[in-house]
Design a protein around this motif. Structure first.
Motif, PDB file in Angstrom:
ATOM      1  N   UNK A 377       0.830  -1.209   0.000  1.00 35.70           N
ATOM      2  CA  UNK A 377       0.000   0.000   0.000  1.00 35.70           C
ATOM      3  C   UNK A 377       0.862   1.257   0.000  1.00 35.70           C
ATOM      4  N   UNK A 378       2.006   1.221   0.672  1.00 36.84           N
ATOM      5  CA  UNK A 378       2.900   2.383   0.707  1.00 36.84           C
ATOM      6  C   UNK A 378       3.612   2.579  -0.623  1.00 36.84           C
ATOM      7  N   UNK A 379       3.939   1.480  -1.297  1.00 39.25           N
ATOM      8  CA  UNK A 379       4.643   1.572  -2.585  1.00 39.25           C
ATOM      9  C   UNK A 379       3.834   2.342  -3.620  1.00 39.25           C
ATOM     10  N   UNK A 380       2.528   2.412  -3.425  1.00 39.59           N
ATOM     11  CA  UNK A 380       1.677   3.183  -4.346  1.00 39.59           C
ATOM     12  C   UNK A 380       2.117   4.652  -4.394  1.00 39.59           C
ATOM     13  N   UNK A 381       2.591   5.186  -3.261  1.00 38.75           N
ATOM     14  CA  UNK A 381       2.916   6.620  -3.206  1.00 38.75           C
ATOM     15  C   UNK A 381       4.130   6.962  -4.071  1.00 38.75           C
ATOM     16  N   UNK A 382       5.289   6.298  -3.894  1.00 36.86           N
ATOM     17  CA  UNK A 382       6.402   6.613  -4.790  1.00 36.86           C
ATOM     18  C   UNK A 382       6.120   6.203  -6.239  1.00 36.86           C
ATOM     19  N   UNK A 383       5.266   5.189  -6.447  1.00 36.62           N
ATOM     20  CA  UNK A 383       4.901   4.807  -7.816  1.00 36.62           C
ATOM     21  C   UNK A 383       4.099   5.925  -8.479  1.00 36.62           C
ATOM     22  N   UNK A 384       3.171   6.513  -7.738  1.00 37.97           N
ATOM     23  CA  UNK A 384       2.424   7.673  -8.258  1.00 37.97           C
ATOM     24  C   UNK A 384       3.375   8.818  -8.592  1.00 37.97           C
ATOM     25  N   UNK A 385       4.325   9.060  -7.695  1.00 42.40           N
ATOM     26  CA  UNK A 385       5.254  10.168  -7.925  1.00 42.40           C
ATOM     27  C   UNK A 385       6.129   9.906  -9.150  1.00 42.40           C
ATOM     28  N   UNK A 386       6.521   8.645  -9.343  1.00 39.70           N
ATOM     29  CA  UNK A 386       7.315   8.299 -10.524  1.00 39.70           C
ATOM     30  C   UNK A 386       6.539   8.606 -11.811  1.00 39.70           C
ATOM     31  N   UNK A 387       5.287   8.171 -11.859  1.00 41.84           N
ATOM     32  CA  UNK A 387       4.466   8.428 -13.055  1.00 41.84           C
ATOM     33  C   UNK A 387       4.235   9.933 -13.222  1.00 41.84           C
ATOM     34  N   UNK A 420      14.334   4.311 -16.799  1.00 36.35           N
ATOM     35  CA  UNK A 420      14.011   5.378 -15.836  1.00 36.35           C
ATOM     36  C   UNK A 420      13.609   4.817 -14.476  1.00 36.35           C
ATOM     37  N   UNK A 421      12.749   3.803 -14.472  1.00 34.15           N
ATOM     38  CA  UNK A 421      12.262   3.276 -13.187  1.00 34.15           C
ATOM     39  C   UNK A 421      13.390   2.623 -12.401  1.00 34.15           C
ATOM     40  N   UNK A 422      14.253   1.868 -13.065  1.00 37.60           N
ATOM     41  CA  UNK A 422      15.394   1.258 -12.375  1.00 37.60           C
ATOM     42  C   UNK A 422      16.260   2.318 -11.713  1.00 37.60           C
ATOM     43  N   UNK A 423      16.545   3.373 -12.457  1.00 39.75           N
ATOM     44  CA  UNK A 423      17.395   4.451 -11.932  1.00 39.75           C
ATOM     45  C   UNK A 423      16.697   5.180 -10.779  1.00 39.75           C
ATOM     46  N   UNK A 424      15.408   5.433 -10.931  1.00 43.83           N
ATOM     47  CA  UNK A 424      14.623   6.126  -9.899  1.00 43.83           C
ATOM     48  C   UNK A 424      14.640   5.325  -8.598  1.00 43.83           C
ATOM     49  N   UNK A 431      15.411   6.557  -1.389  1.00 41.59           N
ATOM     50  CA  UNK A 431      14.957   5.318  -0.744  1.00 41.59           C
ATOM     51  C   UNK A 431      15.966   4.698   0.222  1.00 41.59           C
ATOM     52  N   UNK A 432      17.089   5.370   0.478  1.00 42.94           N
ATOM     53  CA  UNK A 432      18.056   4.840   1.427  1.00 42.94           C
ATOM     54  C   UNK A 432      18.504   3.441   1.047  1.00 42.94           C
ATOM     55  N   UNK A 433      18.554   2.547   2.026  1.00 47.99           N
ATOM     56  CA  UNK A 433      19.057   1.188   1.802  1.00 47.99           C
ATOM     57  C   UNK A 433      18.155   0.387   0.869  1.00 47.99           C
ATOM     58  N   UNK A 434      16.892   0.757   0.740  1.00 45.67           N
ATOM     59  CA  UNK A 434      15.975   0.018  -0.147  1.00 45.67           C
ATOM     60  C   UNK A 434      16.361   0.173  -1.612  1.00 45.67           C
ATOM     61  N   UNK A 435      17.158   1.188  -1.913  1.00 41.73           N
ATOM     62  CA  UNK A 435      17.611   1.390  -3.290  1.00 41.73           C
ATOM     63  C   UNK A 435      18.383   0.174  -3.806  1.00 41.73           C
ATOM     64  N   UNK A 436      18.916  -0.610  -2.880  1.00 39.05           N
ATOM     65  CA  UNK A 436      19.701  -1.796  -3.264  1.00 39.05           C
ATOM     66  C   UNK A 436      18.937  -3.096  -3.061  1.00 39.05           C
ATOM     67  N   UNK A 437      17.640  -2.984  -2.805  1.00 40.49           N
ATOM     68  CA  UNK A 437      16.838  -4.173  -2.503  1.00 40.49           C
ATOM     69  C   UNK A 437      16.144  -4.682  -3.766  1.00 40.49           C
ATOM     70  N   UNK A 438      16.441  -5.905  -4.164  1.00 43.02           N
ATOM     71  CA  UNK A 438      15.790  -6.507  -5.337  1.00 43.02           C
ATOM     72  C   UNK A 438      14.290  -6.658  -5.097  1.00 43.02           C
ATOM     73  N   UNK A 439      13.920  -6.977  -3.864  1.00 45.34           N
ATOM     74  CA  UNK A 439      12.499  -7.141  -3.530  1.00 45.34           C
ATOM     75  C   UNK A 439      11.745  -5.824  -3.724  1.00 45.34           C
ATOM     76  N   UNK A 440      12.349  -4.736  -3.278  1.00 45.24           N
ATOM     77  CA  UNK A 440      11.707  -3.430  -3.430  1.00 45.24           C
ATOM     78  C   UNK A 440      11.632  -3.038  -4.910  1.00 45.24           C
ATOM     79  N   UNK A 441      12.687  -3.311  -5.667  1.00 42.99           N
ATOM     80  CA  UNK A 441      12.659  -3.017  -7.110  1.00 42.99           C
ATOM     81  C   UNK A 441      11.491  -3.737  -7.782  1.00 42.99           C
ATOM     82  N   UNK A 442      11.311  -5.026  -7.451  1.00 44.61           N
ATOM     83  CA  UNK A 442      10.211  -5.801  -8.037  1.00 44.61           C
ATOM     84  C   UNK A 442       8.862  -5.212  -7.640  1.00 44.61           C
ATOM     85  N   UNK A 443       8.734  -4.857  -6.360  1.00 44.57           N
ATOM     86  CA  UNK A 443       7.486  -4.250  -5.872  1.00 44.57           C
ATOM     87  C   UNK A 443       7.173  -2.968  -6.643  1.00 44.57           C
ATOM     88  N   UNK A 444       8.178  -2.146  -6.856  1.00 45.02           N
ATOM     89  CA  UNK A 444       7.949  -0.875  -7.555  1.00 45.02           C
ATOM     90  C   UNK A 444       7.605  -1.096  -9.031  1.00 45.02           C
TER      91      UNK A 444
END
Length: 462
Positions: A377-387, A420-424, A431-444
């Motif tokens: 549910x939280x990932x929706x917020x940065x996803x909205x901002x990316x779009x 663009x999304x990978x770089x973002x 995103x701090x340490x999550x920038x290096x998280x494969x799980x977070x990348x997949x979620x986004x």
């Protein structure tokens, strides 16, 4: 015995200060305690017309408030007794800051105005910080160094430095940034004085305050008969929580319903994560489906559901246990956003996303992962901002996007790139340490795809 006269010098002449802190000090004056008044100035020259208009009105102006039911009230605010006009050397700010009766220097410069990294360190690579380290006056740090250097030379009396912005641990974070700035500048004597002769309590401030539109002045004239050139409007709801750690006196704010506490942490976290982050969510989503105002966007059920899900599924579990009723706070916040009379713009609330993602949203992402939960549910917020940022880079936003730390050339290139999304998502400043998280990348990746699909039929829930 007459109370000594004291001055609250405020840096940042925007609507929020005049609808919030100035209103509380006005209420004290109304109660018969006129021992404190405000001297108001600005770091930049973008408030010159407003300050000139206030000066012609002896600092007085009308505050219009409106409730969710549409009840409007008009009050002449009388706490601003001195206008500090702008020049390149900030002469009047310096002079007022040197006066012994100036016991509090407060400021509202937006969350982007502190130039902090995700690790909450001063970002000395920012061009404005570099300029101030060379003696310019672009930021709160260079400005306060300029003022306090003169105060120390004049008499060195203690002063409280009060951050009134939406920044987590705002007093501590500002103070750390300021002391770091003084160290980088090599101002050892001033650094020691600031450490010992100032305090920076944390605060939590709350009142939705849109940028005034011409119809505010028209209503003020209609209801009061006064042709006010500097009116301001806000919602009827207001709150202020302050840690009671002032070094040289303070107004008796507890008499006007300010909550003076030992720690603002529970209030601060609830406000920043439930109100501020949801506000941004609604502004980004509303903009993407062609809406201009927060209230219209909130009344769109799929958008309201995004904010509700974010708070309910991720924020409340992150902040529990809490001394506050977080479910009730969520419901009150969403009702406030639905107020059809405020007409707060999506443009105002959507601003400064590059500071809001790390400040308001990433902590919940990180905590849910630490709790072994996927923060869908939280990932929706940065996803909205990316779009939203992609639309900006394509020139498809209906308004000019305003962001104090936006590197236009960099983000234009980034958002138009195939990856663009990978770089973002790989940006540690967001995103701090999550920038290096494969799980977070997949979620986004999945969440951005869901947002893009939702935009094809936005009447459906996500």
């Amino acid at each position: 015995m007459l109370k000594q006269k004291s001055v609250w010098m405020h840096i940042g002449a925007g609507s929020f200060h005049r609808a919030h802190q100035a209103w509380y000090l006005h209420r004290l004056i109304q109660q018969g305690d006129d021992s404190w008044s405000i001297a108001l100035g600005n770091i930049r020259n973008d408030a010159n017309t407003l300050l000139d208009n206030l000066a012609k009105q002896n600092g007085e102006y009308t505050l219009e408030t409106v409730s969710p039911e549409g009840e409007r009230k008009y009050e002449k605010i009388t706490s601003v007794r001195k206008i500090l006009h702008w020049d390149e050397k900030l002469t009047e700010l310096v002079k007022q800051g040197c006066e012994k009766e100036t016991r509090v220097i407060a400021f509202t410069v937006t969350e982007g105005g502190y130039y902090l990294t995700p690790q909450h360190e001063l970002d000395s690579e920012q061009s404005d910080i570099k300029a101030d380290l060379k003696g310019e006056l672009r930021t709160i740090y260079g400005t306060l160094a300029h003022i306090l250097r003169a105060r120390l030379a004049a008499h060195g009396e203690a002063v409280t430095l009060l951050n009134c912005d939406n920044l987590r641990h705002n007093g501590e974070r500002f103070r750390h940034g300021f002391l770091s700035f003084l160290q980088l500048k090599g101002e050892i004597k001033l650094y020691e004085w600031v450490k010992n002769q100032t305090r920076s309590p944390n605060t939590m401030v709350d009142r939705i305050t849109p940028r005034p539109t011409p119809d505010v002045a028209e209503r003020v004239k209609q209801h009061t008969g006064w042709d006010d050139k500097a009116p301001v409007m806000g919602e009827s709801f207001i709150q202020w929580v302050i840690e009671d750690d002032f070094i040289n006196g303070r107004p008796a704010l507890e008499k006007v319903d300010v909550e003076m506490v030992d720690s603002v942490l529970p209030w601060e976290e609830a406000k920043i994560r439930i109100l501020n982050a949801s506000h941004s969510c609604i502004a980004w989503a509303g903009t993407l489906i062609g809406l201009n105002f927060i209230d219209d966007s909130t009344r769109e059920l799929p958008i309201k559901q995004m904010a509700w899900n974010y708070v309910t599924q991720d924020v409340i579990p992150s902040l529990s246990p809490s001394p506050l009723d977080l479910e009730q706070y969520r419901d009150v916040v969403l009702a406030r956003f639905s107020n059809p009379y405020i007409k707060d713009t999506n443009q105002r609330v959507a601003a400064d996303g590059l500071s809001k993602i790390p400040g308001f949203i990433t902590p919940t992402l990180q905590e849910r992962y630490e709790q072994q939960q996927t923060p869908s549910a939280t990932a929706v917020l940065p996803a909205l901002f990316f779009v939203f940022l992609k639309r900006w880079a394509q020139g498809k936003l209906p308004y000019e996007y305003q962001d104090g730390v936006l590197d236009v050339a960099y983000y234009q290139t980034l958002m138009n790139a195939d990856n663009a999304l990978d770089k973002f998502v790989a940006d540690e400043t967001l995103f701090g340490s999550l920038a290096n998280s494969a799980e977070f990348h997949t979620l986004m990746i999945n969440t951005v795809a869901n947002i893009e699909n939702w935009l094809k039929s936005p009447e459906q829930t996500l």
